[in-house]
Scaffold this active site. Structure first.
Site, PDB file in Angstrom:
ATOM      1  N   LYS A  22       0.735  -1.091   0.001  1.00  0.00           N
ATOM      2  CA  LYS A  22       0.053  -0.062   0.097  1.00  0.00           C
ATOM      3  C   LYS A  22       0.742   1.169   0.078  1.00  0.00           C
ATOM      4  O   LYS A  22       0.637   2.139  -0.764  1.00  0.00           O
ATOM      5  CB  LYS A  22      -0.736  -0.011   1.380  1.00  0.00           C
ATOM      6  CG  LYS A  22      -1.588   1.499   1.631  1.00  0.00           C
ATOM      7  CD  LYS A  22      -2.210   1.414   2.563  1.00  0.00           C
ATOM      8  CE  LYS A  22      -1.565   1.858   3.956  1.00  0.00           C
ATOM      9  NZ  LYS A  22      -1.518   3.214   4.181  1.00  0.00           N
ATOM     10  N   ASN A  23       1.630   1.172   1.097  1.00  0.00           N
ATOM     11  CA  ASN A  23       2.648   2.593   1.004  1.00  0.00           C
ATOM     12  C   ASN A  23       3.603   2.646  -0.099  1.00  0.00           C
ATOM     13  O   ASN A  23       4.182   3.749  -0.246  1.00  0.00           O
ATOM     14  CB  ASN A  23       3.138   2.608   2.376  1.00  0.00           C
ATOM     15  CG  ASN A  23       2.692   2.796   3.457  1.00  0.00           C
ATOM     16  OD1 ASN A  23       1.128   2.841   3.339  1.00  0.00           O
ATOM     17  ND2 ASN A  23       3.336   2.523   4.770  1.00  0.00           N
ATOM     18  N   CYS A 116      -4.830  12.439  13.050  1.00  0.00           N
ATOM     19  CA  CYS A 116      -5.535  10.894  12.378  1.00  0.00           C
ATOM     20  C   CYS A 116      -5.189  10.096  13.741  1.00  0.00           C
ATOM     21  O   CYS A 116      -5.114  10.552  14.829  1.00  0.00           O
ATOM     22  CB  CYS A 116      -4.737  10.621  11.279  1.00  0.00           C
ATOM     23  SG  CYS A 116      -3.217   9.772  11.767  1.00  0.00           S
ATOM     24  N   ARG A 121      -0.512  14.465  13.006  1.00  0.00           N
ATOM     25  CA  ARG A 121       0.117  14.426  11.493  1.00  0.00           C
ATOM     26  C   ARG A 121       0.723  15.760  10.732  1.00  0.00           C
ATOM     27  O   ARG A 121      -0.004  15.918   9.845  1.00  0.00           O
ATOM     28  CB  ARG A 121      -0.315  13.319  10.838  1.00  0.00           C
ATOM     29  CG  ARG A 121       0.190  12.036  10.490  1.00  0.00           C
ATOM     30  CD  ARG A 121      -0.442  10.887  10.181  1.00  0.00           C
ATOM     31  NE  ARG A 121       0.456   9.882   9.439  1.00  0.00           N
ATOM     32  CZ  ARG A 121       0.237   8.907   9.224  1.00  0.00           C
ATOM     33  NH1 ARG A 121      -1.382   8.295   9.286  1.00  0.00           N
ATOM     34  NH2 ARG A 121       0.779   7.857   8.403  1.00  0.00           N
ATOM     35  N   ASP A 306       5.092   0.503  11.886  1.00  0.00           N
ATOM     36  CA  ASP A 306       3.708  -0.077  11.460  1.00  0.00           C
ATOM     37  C   ASP A 306       3.630  -1.627  11.736  1.00  0.00           C
ATOM     38  O   ASP A 306       2.574  -2.343  11.689  1.00  0.00           O
ATOM     39  CB  ASP A 306       3.825  -0.049   9.751  1.00  0.00           C
ATOM     40  CG  ASP A 306       3.274   1.284   9.174  1.00  0.00           C
ATOM     41  OD1 ASP A 306       3.078   2.054  10.345  1.00  0.00           O
ATOM     42  OD2 ASP A 306       3.304   1.661   8.093  1.00  0.00           O
ATOM     43  N   ARG A 398      -8.314  -0.923   4.426  1.00  0.00           N
ATOM     44  CA  ARG A 398      -7.229   0.247   4.074  1.00  0.00           C
ATOM     45  C   ARG A 398      -5.980  -0.361   3.657  1.00  0.00           C
ATOM     46  O   ARG A 398      -5.072   0.104   2.654  1.00  0.00           O
ATOM     47  CB  ARG A 398      -6.934   1.379   4.855  1.00  0.00           C
ATOM     48  CG  ARG A 398      -8.136   2.202   5.324  1.00  0.00           C
ATOM     49  CD  ARG A 398      -7.910   3.446   5.759  1.00  0.00           C
ATOM     50  NE  ARG A 398      -6.620   3.740   5.735  1.00  0.00           N
ATOM     51  CZ  ARG A 398      -5.574   4.478   6.700  1.00  0.00           C
ATOM     52  NH1 ARG A 398      -6.021   4.397   7.862  1.00  0.00           N
ATOM     53  NH2 ARG A 398      -4.420   4.660   6.129  1.00  0.00           N
TER      54      ARG A 398
HETATM   55  C1  UD1 Z   1       4.565   6.890   6.373  1.00  0.00           C
HETATM   56  C2  UD1 Z   1       3.859   5.613   6.185  1.00  0.00           C
HETATM   57  C3  UD1 Z   1       3.173   5.146   7.678  1.00  0.00           C
HETATM   58  C4  UD1 Z   1       4.135   4.785   8.536  1.00  0.00           C
HETATM   59  C5  UD1 Z   1       5.148   5.895   8.514  1.00  0.00           C
HETATM   60  C6  UD1 Z   1       6.397   5.807   9.206  1.00  0.00           C
HETATM   61  C7  UD1 Z   1       2.726   6.033   3.895  1.00  0.00           C
HETATM   62  C8  UD1 Z   1       1.198   6.178   3.151  1.00  0.00           C
HETATM   63  N1  UD1 Z   1       2.483   5.887   5.355  1.00  0.00           N
HETATM   64  O1  UD1 Z   1       3.617   7.855   6.888  1.00  0.00           O
HETATM   65  O2  UD1 Z   1       2.496   3.930   7.274  1.00  0.00           O
HETATM   66  O3  UD1 Z   1       3.950   4.607   9.608  1.00  0.00           O
HETATM   67  O4  UD1 Z   1       5.754   6.475   7.151  1.00  0.00           O
HETATM   68  O5  UD1 Z   1       7.146   4.803   8.941  1.00  0.00           O
HETATM   69  O6  UD1 Z   1       3.742   5.776   3.353  1.00  0.00           O
HETATM   70  N2  UD1 Z   1       6.471  14.480  10.579  1.00  0.00           N
HETATM   71  C9  UD1 Z   1       6.387  16.013  11.216  1.00  0.00           C
HETATM   72  N3  UD1 Z   1       6.462  16.896  10.235  1.00  0.00           N
HETATM   73  C10 UD1 Z   1       6.170  16.565   9.094  1.00  0.00           C
HETATM   74  C11 UD1 Z   1       6.382  14.950   8.436  1.00  0.00           C
HETATM   75  C12 UD1 Z   1       6.274  14.192   9.482  1.00  0.00           C
HETATM   76  O7  UD1 Z   1       6.548  16.389  12.545  1.00  0.00           O
HETATM   77  O8  UD1 Z   1       6.166  17.437   8.170  1.00  0.00           O
HETATM   78  C13 UD1 Z   1       6.736  13.214  11.943  1.00  0.00           C
HETATM   79  C14 UD1 Z   1       5.174  12.596  12.182  1.00  0.00           C
HETATM   80  O9  UD1 Z   1       4.155  13.446  12.848  1.00  0.00           O
HETATM   81  C15 UD1 Z   1       5.628  11.508  12.713  1.00  0.00           C
HETATM   82  C16 UD1 Z   1       7.223  11.299  11.913  1.00  0.00           C
HETATM   83  O10 UD1 Z   1       7.479  12.677  11.768  1.00  0.00           O
HETATM   84  O11 UD1 Z   1       5.814  11.462  14.221  1.00  0.00           O
HETATM   85  C17 UD1 Z   1       7.141  10.459  10.977  1.00  0.00           C
HETATM   86  O12 UD1 Z   1       6.137  10.638  10.031  1.00  0.00           O
HETATM   87  P1  UD1 Z   1       6.333  10.384   8.357  1.00  0.00           P
HETATM   88  O13 UD1 Z   1       7.874   9.559   8.210  1.00  0.00           O
HETATM   89  O14 UD1 Z   1       6.159  11.522   7.505  1.00  0.00           O
HETATM   90  O15 UD1 Z   1       5.018   9.385   8.069  1.00  0.00           O
HETATM   91  P2  UD1 Z   1       4.074   9.350   7.128  1.00  0.00           P
HETATM   92  O16 UD1 Z   1       4.834   9.726   5.741  1.00  0.00           O
HETATM   93  O17 UD1 Z   1       3.077  10.150   7.510  1.00  0.00           O
END
Ligand code: UD1
Length: 417
Positions: A22-23, A116, A121, A306, A398
């Site tokens: 999915k990711n 979420c 997020r 995950d 999902r």
């Molecule tokens: C992706 C995955 C999700 C997985 C996560 C971490 C997808 C669709 N989803 O989510 O399944 O759990 O990676 O491996 O690929 N953060 C900030 N600011 C930002 C962006 C992120 O503070 O601008 C923080 C988030 O709150 C979180 C951490 O960074 O605590 C990791 O987030 P991130 O790696 O961005 O996860 P996602 O891309 O949302």
């Protein structure tokens, strides 16, 4: 409302196929926006989030068709640059369309993905990076209004944390930007590599992916291609957990062991036998499970956040005390209360969970609160005495292609009602 009804304590045994990730599929579908003409993604999983991404593509004016395991996207009719709120809400990772739409059309309007199930997020890193690349972004009334004026330009971007989504958005925006973009402290997840490989096949020039510094040399335009989505490493971890808790023996077909190198030793520490092959993984869990000392979730190549919930489910029946530290998301223990309902002995404090193994779990009515937490309840249900009913399974759908069919095929008694 649909739910899963599971009659537990059946040893799982046989072969089970791991579907596409999915990711990986979601950013690849977003990336299609950048390429002219037609692109076919094979091994594209049949998941509600993937269907949501296809609805976004259709809304933008693309033609999006599924044929078996493949999705074909034609971007000839791409004209719209806005994603309506209801589509953004369907899938929070839709933020990854931002970099792609900006790269292709020079402007983009979408609503904030918002908080979420896993806690807040934020997307501050995505926004700051795109601004560095020349985008002007206004945040008003829950909407992001972005415009690149005379075009995106390459930049040196240092991420304060290796965010997966931010790395993907930057790569997407940089693929057709003017000049070179360098991302320092980039995320290294296999899904990032899949995105970069796909874009390179479309004509992009991306190097260093899978390492902490990714270099993107912007090209004029991208063309369509055919590409196979990588297998889902979290689904693989879920199947391993289900084999472990049921004392089962499974062969995971299509699984890529190199993507879960920090997960496999955890099962070995539990006492399972794990054998790795080119594109399959064998696990046997005939002996009773043992606790593992400490699991810390970390960015890749660390233990994936995950996989935390599903592995915790298996550990509820492991002899001794296991400690799990969740370092990525602030609200990722919501499955714990439901596991406790089933007889698990788990205490949490902040980001630490202490799991004291119990002899038996007992079936109960529980509710999925998020995708992986929901899968953890299914794993626990498979290992519990009596009947478990898992509600709110829209979360599970999902990320898992008919989870009940997969587990039924290897001896689980599980049905959707
Ligand atoms: C992706 C995955 C999700 C997985 C996560 C971490 C997808 C669709 N989803 O989510 O399944 O759990 O990676 O491996 O690929 N953060 C900030 N600011 C930002 C962006 C992120 O503070 O601008 C923080 C988030 O709150 C979180 C951490 O960074 O605590 C990791 O987030 P991130 O790696 O961005 O996860 P996602 O891309 O949302």
């Amino acid at each position: 409302m649909q739910r899963l009804v599971i009659e537990g304590e059946r040893r799982l045994s046989g072969e089970i196929t791991v579907h596409g990730a999915k990711n990986s599929a979601l950013p690849l579908l977003a990336a299609c926006v950048l390429s002219r003409g037609e692109t076919s993604l094979h091994n594209c999983p049949k998941l509600s989030d993937v269907y949501a991404a296809c609805r976004i593509l259709s809304r933008l004016g693309c033609k999006c068709e599924r044929n078996g395991g493949s999705v074909t996207v034609n971007t000839d009719g791409l004209t719209h640059f806005d994603v309506p709120d209801e589509l953004m809400r369907e899938m929070r990772s839709s933020i990854v369309f931002l970099g792609a739409i900006l790269g292709r059309l020079g402007k983009c309007r979408l609503s904030f993905p918002g908080g979420c199930e896993l806690g807040p997020r934020p997307i501050d890193m995505h926004i700051a990076a795109l601004r560095q690349m020349g985008a002007s972004i206004r945040e008003e009334h829950g909407t992001l209004d972005c415009d690149v004026g005379r075009g995106l330009r390459g930049a040196k971007i240092a991420l304060s944390f290796p965010s997966v989504g931010a790395t993907e958005n930057i790569i997407l925006a940089a693929a057709t930007a003017k000049g070179q973009t360098v991302i320092h402290n980039a995320a290294r997840e296999p899904e990032i590599c899949d995105l970069a490989r796909f874009l390179n096949k479309c004509g992009a020039k991306i190097s260093g992916f899978g390492e902490t510094t990714v270099v993107i040399d912007g090209v004029e335009r991208l063309h369509g291609c055919e590409y196979e989505v990588c297998p889902d490493r979290i689904v693989a971890a879920t199947y391993l957990s289900a084999a472990a808790i049921t004392g089962g023996e499974l062969t995971l077909l299509g699984a890529r062991a190199c993507d879960i190198e920090t997960v496999i030793p955890v099962f070995e520490q539990m006492g399972c036998t794990v054998c790795l092959y080119d594109s399959k993984i064998y696990i046997s869990a005939r002996r009773g499970l043992k606790a593992v000392k400490t699991i810390r979730t970390m960015p890749y190549p660390g233990f994936p956040t995950d996989a935390q919930a599903v592995v915790m489910a298996a550990l509820t029946k492991a002899r001794g005390t296991s400690i799990i530290i969740e370092n990525i998301f602030s609200n990722r223990f919501r499955h714990v209360d439901e596991l406790v309902r089933m007889g698990a002995d788990i205490k949490t404090e902040g980001k630490v969970a202490v799991v004291d193994g119990v002899k038996r779990l007992s079936g109960a009515c529980v509710k999925a609160c998020d995708l992986r937490g929901g899968a953890a309840l299914v794993v626990a249900g498979l290992g519990a005495e009596g009947i478990t009913e898992v509600g709110d399974i829209k979360y599970i759908d999902r990320g898992y292609e008919s989870i009940e069919t997969a587990f039924s095929s290897v001896g689980g008694i599980i049905k959707r009602v």
